[in-house]
Design a protein around this motif. Structure first.
Motif, PDB file in Angstrom:
ATOM      1  N   ARG A   7       0.836  -1.206   0.000  1.00 48.90           N
ATOM      2  CA  ARG A   7       0.000   0.000   0.000  1.00 48.90           C
ATOM      3  C   ARG A   7       0.865   1.247   0.000  1.00 48.90           C
ATOM      4  N   GLY A   8       0.355   2.254  -0.715  1.00 52.23           N
ATOM      5  CA  GLY A   8       0.965   3.577  -0.720  1.00 52.23           C
ATOM      6  C   GLY A   8      -0.123   4.620  -0.883  1.00 52.23           C
ATOM      7  N   TRP A   9       0.261   5.902  -0.757  1.00 49.59           N
ATOM      8  CA  TRP A   9      -0.706   6.995  -0.848  1.00 49.59           C
ATOM      9  C   TRP A   9      -0.139   8.082  -1.745  1.00 49.59           C
ATOM     10  N   VAL A  10      -0.975   8.574  -2.655  1.00 48.72           N
ATOM     11  CA  VAL A  10      -0.589   9.635  -3.585  1.00 48.72           C
ATOM     12  C   VAL A  10      -1.583  10.779  -3.471  1.00 48.72           C
ATOM     13  N   ARG A  11      -1.191  11.953  -3.994  1.00 47.74           N
ATOM     14  CA  ARG A  11      -2.144  13.054  -4.086  1.00 47.74           C
ATOM     15  C   ARG A  11      -3.217  12.654  -5.093  1.00 47.74           C
ATOM     16  N   THR A  12      -4.461  12.893  -4.753  1.00 51.82           N
ATOM     17  CA  THR A  12      -5.564  12.452  -5.602  1.00 51.82           C
ATOM     18  C   THR A  12      -5.414  12.963  -7.031  1.00 51.82           C
ATOM     19  N   GLU A  13      -4.965  14.193  -7.199  1.00 54.61           N
ATOM     20  CA  GLU A  13      -4.826  14.731  -8.554  1.00 54.61           C
ATOM     21  C   GLU A  13      -3.734  14.023  -9.363  1.00 54.61           C
ATOM     22  N   GLN A  14      -2.865  13.265  -8.694  1.00 58.35           N
ATOM     23  CA  GLN A  14      -1.804  12.527  -9.385  1.00 58.35           C
ATOM     24  C   GLN A  14      -2.102  11.031  -9.493  1.00 58.35           C
ATOM     25  N   ALA A  15      -3.252  10.592  -9.007  1.00 61.13           N
ATOM     26  CA  ALA A  15      -3.554   9.160  -8.964  1.00 61.13           C
ATOM     27  C   ALA A  15      -3.529   8.520 -10.355  1.00 61.13           C
ATOM     28  N   GLY A  16      -4.145   9.173 -11.336  1.00 63.54           N
ATOM     29  CA  GLY A  16      -4.158   8.611 -12.685  1.00 63.54           C
ATOM     30  C   GLY A  16      -2.766   8.472 -13.267  1.00 63.54           C
ATOM     31  N   GLY A  17      -1.932   9.467 -13.046  1.00 61.94           N
ATOM     32  CA  GLY A  17      -0.550   9.405 -13.522  1.00 61.94           C
ATOM     33  C   GLY A  17       0.236   8.302 -12.852  1.00 61.94           C
ATOM     34  N   TYR A  18       0.011   8.122 -11.549  1.00 65.24           N
ATOM     35  CA  TYR A  18       0.729   7.064 -10.826  1.00 65.24           C
ATOM     36  C   TYR A  18       0.279   5.685 -11.299  1.00 65.24           C
ATOM     37  N   VAL A  19      -1.023   5.516 -11.505  1.00 63.50           N
ATOM     38  CA  VAL A  19      -1.526   4.235 -12.000  1.00 63.50           C
ATOM     39  C   VAL A  19      -0.884   3.912 -13.357  1.00 63.50           C
ATOM     40  N   ALA A  20      -0.827   4.890 -14.243  1.00 58.82           N
ATOM     41  CA  ALA A  20      -0.208   4.660 -15.552  1.00 58.82           C
ATOM     42  C   ALA A  20       1.271   4.319 -15.396  1.00 58.82           C
ATOM     43  N   TYR A  21       1.964   5.036 -14.511  1.00 56.11           N
ATOM     44  CA  TYR A  21       3.395   4.805 -14.284  1.00 56.11           C
ATOM     45  C   TYR A  21       3.648   3.396 -13.751  1.00 56.11           C
ATOM     46  N   ILE A  22       2.909   2.987 -12.734  1.00 56.25           N
ATOM     47  CA  ILE A  22       3.126   1.665 -12.139  1.00 56.25           C
ATOM     48  C   ILE A  22       2.652   0.551 -13.064  1.00 56.25           C
ATOM     49  N   SER A  23       1.639   0.814 -13.862  1.00 57.48           N
ATOM     50  CA  SER A  23       1.218  -0.190 -14.848  1.00 57.48           C
ATOM     51  C   SER A  23       2.352  -0.508 -15.815  1.00 57.48           C
ATOM     52  N   GLY A  24       3.140   0.506 -16.163  1.00 61.01           N
ATOM     53  CA  GLY A  24       4.248   0.318 -17.092  1.00 61.01           C
ATOM     54  C   GLY A  24       5.550  -0.122 -16.457  1.00 61.01           C
ATOM     55  N   THR A  25       5.620  -0.084 -15.130  1.00 63.44           N
ATOM     56  CA  THR A  25       6.856  -0.493 -14.446  1.00 63.44           C
ATOM     57  C   THR A  25       6.571  -1.708 -13.566  1.00 63.44           C
ATOM     58  N   GLY A  26       6.020  -1.482 -12.391  1.00 62.16           N
ATOM     59  CA  GLY A  26       5.824  -2.553 -11.412  1.00 62.16           C
ATOM     60  C   GLY A  26       4.921  -3.672 -11.891  1.00 62.16           C
ATOM     61  N   LEU A  27       3.733  -3.337 -12.384  1.00 63.99           N
ATOM     62  CA  LEU A  27       2.822  -4.395 -12.821  1.00 63.99           C
ATOM     63  C   LEU A  27       3.394  -5.159 -14.008  1.00 63.99           C
ATOM     64  N   ARG A  28       4.049  -4.441 -14.895  1.00 59.14           N
ATOM     65  CA  ARG A  28       4.683  -5.113 -16.044  1.00 59.14           C
ATOM     66  C   ARG A  28       5.785  -6.060 -15.563  1.00 59.14           C
ATOM     67  N   GLU A  29       6.579  -5.594 -14.587  1.00 59.22           N
ATOM     68  CA  GLU A  29       7.656  -6.448 -14.070  1.00 59.22           C
ATOM     69  C   GLU A  29       7.094  -7.670 -13.354  1.00 59.22           C
ATOM     70  N   TYR A  30       6.010  -7.484 -12.576  1.00 58.56           N
ATOM     71  CA  TYR A  30       5.345  -8.655 -11.984  1.00 58.56           C
ATOM     72  C   TYR A  30       5.011  -9.661 -13.072  1.00 58.56           C
ATOM     73  N   ALA A  31       4.281  -9.190 -14.088  1.00 58.20           N
ATOM     74  CA  ALA A  31       3.750 -10.077 -15.122  1.00 58.20           C
ATOM     75  C   ALA A  31       4.845 -10.800 -15.892  1.00 58.20           C
ATOM     76  N   GLU A  32       6.017 -10.195 -16.007  1.00 57.24           N
ATOM     77  CA  GLU A  32       7.120 -10.792 -16.761  1.00 57.24           C
ATOM     78  C   GLU A  32       7.981 -11.733 -15.921  1.00 57.24           C
ATOM     79  N   THR A  33       7.701 -11.835 -14.626  1.00 58.26           N
ATOM     80  CA  THR A  33       8.505 -12.676 -13.733  1.00 58.26           C
ATOM     81  C   THR A  33       7.932 -14.090 -13.707  1.00 58.26           C
ATOM     82  N   PRO A  34       8.752 -15.112 -13.984  1.00 56.39           N
ATOM     83  CA  PRO A  34       8.267 -16.489 -13.906  1.00 56.39           C
ATOM     84  C   PRO A  34       7.655 -16.788 -12.539  1.00 56.39           C
ATOM     85  N   GLY A  35       6.526 -17.466 -12.556  1.00 60.59           N
ATOM     86  CA  GLY A  35       5.820 -17.812 -11.328  1.00 60.59           C
ATOM     87  C   GLY A  35       4.735 -16.826 -10.956  1.00 60.59           C
ATOM     88  N   ASN A  36       4.662 -15.676 -11.663  1.00 63.96           N
ATOM     89  CA  ASN A  36       3.584 -14.719 -11.397  1.00 63.96           C
ATOM     90  C   ASN A  36       2.302 -15.231 -12.038  1.00 63.96           C
TER      91      ASN A  36
END
Length: 104
Positions: A7-36
């Motif tokens: 869990r983390g917390w962002v400024r509400t006005e930046q939430a959409g930008g953070y979701v897009a950023y993490i979708s392209g970094t963290g979530l992508r890295e999860y999905a590319e890791t064997p065993g995910n």
């Protein structure tokens, strides 16, 4: 199956930008890791200018999580632009054994 949650917390006005950023970094890295087995990001507007962000990923085993997180699987993984968005964050993650799954 193991569920990994952070869990983390962002400024509400930046939430959409953070979701897009993490979708392209963290979530992508999860999905590319064997065993995910999948991952999601959840958001919740707290009504005080902050939005809570939760990432959840599912793994075949604790050993598979090391491919993503390294040897200290309880340490949260952060990305270069996180400081631009996050106003607070958990530095440790939670792991849960999935005890029941009606879909699987």
């Amino acid at each position: 199956m193991i569920a990994r949650m952070w869990r983390g917390w962002v400024r509400t006005e930046q939430a959409g930008g953070y979701v897009a950023y993490i979708s392209g970094t963290g979530l992508r890295e999860y999905a590319e890791t064997p065993g995910n087995l999948g991952c999601q990001m959840w958001t919740r507007d707290l009504g005080d200018g902050r939005t809570e962000v939760v990432t959840v990923s599912w793994w075949a085993s604790l050993d598979d999580i090391t491919g993503f997180a390294g040897p200290d699987i309880d340490a949260a993984v952060f990305y270069p632009e996180d400081d631009r968005y996050l106003v607070d964050r958990e530095t440790r993650v939670s792991h849960f054994e999935v005890a029941a799954d009606l879909d699987g």
